[in-house]
Design an enzyme around this catalytic site. Structure first.
Site, PDB file in Angstrom:
ATOM      1  N   LYS A  30      27.112  74.205  73.469  1.00  0.00           N
ATOM      2  CA  LYS A  30      27.939  73.990  74.579  1.00  0.00           C
ATOM      3  C   LYS A  30      28.422  74.899  75.277  1.00  0.00           C
ATOM      4  CE  LYS A  30      28.931  69.010  73.817  1.00  0.00           C
ATOM      5  NZ  LYS A  30      28.471  68.938  72.548  1.00  0.00           N
TER       6      LYS A  30
ATOM      7  N   GLU B 221      36.640  67.153  81.458  1.00  0.00           N
ATOM      8  CA  GLU B 221      36.929  65.908  80.756  1.00  0.00           C
ATOM      9  C   GLU B 221      36.309  66.123  79.605  1.00  0.00           C
ATOM     10  OE1 GLU B 221      34.951  65.208  83.492  1.00  0.00           O
ATOM     11  OE2 GLU B 221      33.165  64.855  82.072  1.00  0.00           O
TER      12      GLU B 221
ATOM     13  N   SER C 287      21.102  72.495  67.230  1.00  0.00           N
ATOM     14  CA  SER C 287      22.223  72.414  68.453  1.00  0.00           C
ATOM     15  C   SER C 287      23.786  72.814  68.066  1.00  0.00           C
ATOM     16  CB  SER C 287      22.137  71.275  69.537  1.00  0.00           C
ATOM     17  OG  SER C 287      22.427  69.939  68.524  1.00  0.00           O
TER      18      SER C 287
HETATM   19  C1  LIG Z   1      27.378  67.678  72.314  1.00  0.00           C
HETATM   20  C2  LIG Z   1      26.448  68.100  71.419  1.00  0.00           C
HETATM   21  C3  LIG Z   1      25.019  67.642  71.754  1.00  0.00           C
HETATM   22  C4  LIG Z   1      24.802  66.529  72.989  1.00  0.00           C
HETATM   23  O1  LIG Z   1      24.837  67.062  74.047  1.00  0.00           O
HETATM   24  P1  LIG Z   1      23.385  67.333  75.180  1.00  0.00           P
HETATM   25  O2  LIG Z   1      23.882  67.747  76.104  1.00  0.00           O
HETATM   26  O3  LIG Z   1      22.669  66.383  74.793  1.00  0.00           O
HETATM   27  O4  LIG Z   1      22.878  68.697  74.478  1.00  0.00           O
HETATM   28  C5  LIG Z   1      24.057  67.938  70.802  1.00  0.00           C
HETATM   29  N1  LIG Z   1      24.587  68.681  69.906  1.00  0.00           N
HETATM   30  C6  LIG Z   1      25.772  69.270  69.626  1.00  0.00           C
HETATM   31  C7  LIG Z   1      26.089  69.940  68.436  1.00  0.00           C
HETATM   32  C8  LIG Z   1      26.743  68.925  70.514  1.00  0.00           C
HETATM   33  O5  LIG Z   1      28.038  69.376  70.300  1.00  0.00           O
END
Ligand SMILES: *Cc1c(COP(=O)(O)O)cnc(C)c1O
Length: 410
Positions: free
Chosen positions: A88, A110, A378
């Site tokens: 993010k 938000e 992610s």
């Molecule tokens: C917020 C988040 C997601 C989901 O958000 P996307 O916009 O779909 O990438 C996925 N993995 C993590 C670690 C997150 O914090």
């Protein structure tokens, strides 16, 4: 290369907002396209990414996991090693730079679970901007650790006590505030959703994931992966990874959404199931989990980041055109994948990322060892300890919380 368009991906996307927001979105769009072709902006972003955000993040061959599953070779893109622990921040830093270029001094956002809020507060602190984060009162109570982190980072966290007091109300409050402060504030959307140009902007800043991954695979003498796999909440980490591969049809793109507790409406966040339907909400046209009247429905996932009723209009489009395949993993499957990665690779993934891994664990054994699976990790799993620890041993966890409580009150 940036593909300038009108903000539509087939029928999806667009800009469905009150008239008074159009000039601000047009200003943002213009600034974005100018910035994206300005070498000075690219240099600024690159410096931030490398000297602050720990980029490039590593690409790691998961040898133990590969040996265990006895199938395709598995490579992990470690977005968990970003500053603040997830992808993010790529987008938050990028948009904060853009805001500063526009002469704005405040970032408005938000947040539901608080992950995006923390990323925005971090970017604001780093770039000398003010952060104003809107959060439902109910969410603030549930997510106190992230509220505390945002405040530590100097952000102003605004409680929204209206209605259910969760994300939907926070979105409305943030938009209302933005309308009153357009000259001084940038509205920072955290995923590849919302009205044009946000999906294009978020994709642009997250596409660094796919660009790096392709180069890093080449160091392993792999010219392309057979599969690129990512979890899909709003869709930003997925579109960031996929962006490098969309035009190359040798690569299958797999998106994994939250299967939650089961297939009943309200028990999952599977927008691509028969429960999802096209509609317009929160400023854009896409697939939503919604009622017949177009009200967004409650969703459930063990991972807050996948617990969302809408999805990236570009991913909806790529799915419709059979370029992206969508599948889901349940809460249970994600938890199991979370444990597997921790034990075999020494990496504790975010529960969101564990959904993508669940697909890999299920499917890698069916593939030959000459196949290459690229999966996006992610984020890291530290943030989920209140869920994972409580789930795996509720007695121990509750006893710990009790001891903490006593310790501070004696
Ligand atoms: C917020 C988040 C997601 C989901 O958000 P996307 O916009 O779909 O990438 C996925 N993995 C993590 C670690 C997150 O914090």
């Amino acid at each position: 290369m940036l593909n300038k368009n009108d903000g539509y991906f087939g029928e999806y996307g667009g800009r469905y907002v009150p008239e008074m927001l159009i000039p601000a979105l047009e200003e943002l769009e213009k600034a974005f396209y100018a910035a994206s072709s300005d070498p000075y902006f690219a240099e600024e972003l690159h410096t931030l990414f490398s000297a602050y955000n720990n980029r490039p993040t590593p690409l790691s061959f998961a040898k133990n996991l590969t040996d265990e599953l006895k199938g395709a070779r598995i490579f992990l893109k470690l977005e968990n090693l970003n500053h603040t622990g997830a992808h993010k921040i790529n987008n938050a830093l990028g948009q904060a730079l853009l805001a500063r270029r526009l002469g704005k001094r405040t970032l408005i956002a938000e947040t539901g679970a608080g992950q995006h809020g923390v990323a925005v507060a971090t970017a604001a602190a780093k770039l000398g901007l003010k952060a104003k984060i809107f959060m439902g009162q109910q969410d603030m109570e549930r997510q106190y650790p992230n509220v505390f982190l945002m405040k530590t980072l100097g952000a102003d966290v605004v409680s929204v006590p209206i209605g259910q007091a969760t994300l939907k109300e926070a979105v409305n409050a943030a938009l209302k505030d933005w309308i009153q402060t357009l000259d001084d504030a940038h509205y920072l959307i955290g995923s590849a959703v919302g009205p044009h140009p946000y999906p294009a902007i978020v994709k642009y800043f997250q596409s660094v994931i796919g660009r790096e991954a392709i180069k890093q695979l080449q160091k392993h003498r792999i010219s392309y992966p057979d599969f690129a796999v990512a979890c899909v909440g709003g869709g930003s980490n997925a579109i960031g990874l996929f962006s490098a591969f969309i035009s190359d049809h040798r690569i299958r793109l797999i998106g994994v959404e939250a299967g939650g507790k089961g297939s009943k409406p309200g028990d999952h966040a599977r927008r691509f199931s028969s429960n999802g339907s096209p509609g317009i909400a929160q400023g854009y046209h896409s697939l939503f989990l919604q009622s017949e009247e177009g009200q967004l429905l409650p969703t459930h996932s063990i991972s807050a980041g996948l617990d969302y009723a809408g999805v990236s209009p570009e991913i909806a489009y790529l799915y419709k055109n059979k370029r992206v395949e969508m599948t889901s993993a349940t809460d249970q499957e994600a938890l199991s994948a979370y444990n597997t990665l921790a034990r075999l690779e020494g990496i504790i993934p975010a529960l969101e990322s564990a959904h993508a891994l669940a697909w890999v664990i299920k499917n890698a054994p069916k593939m030959n060892s000459d196949k290459v699976l690229l999966v996006n990790i992610s984020g890291r799993g530290d943030k989920d300890i209140f869920i994972t620890a409580c789930y795996s041993d509720p007695m121990q966890w509750k006893a710990f919380l009790k001891r903490q409580w006593k310790g501070h009150h004696e």
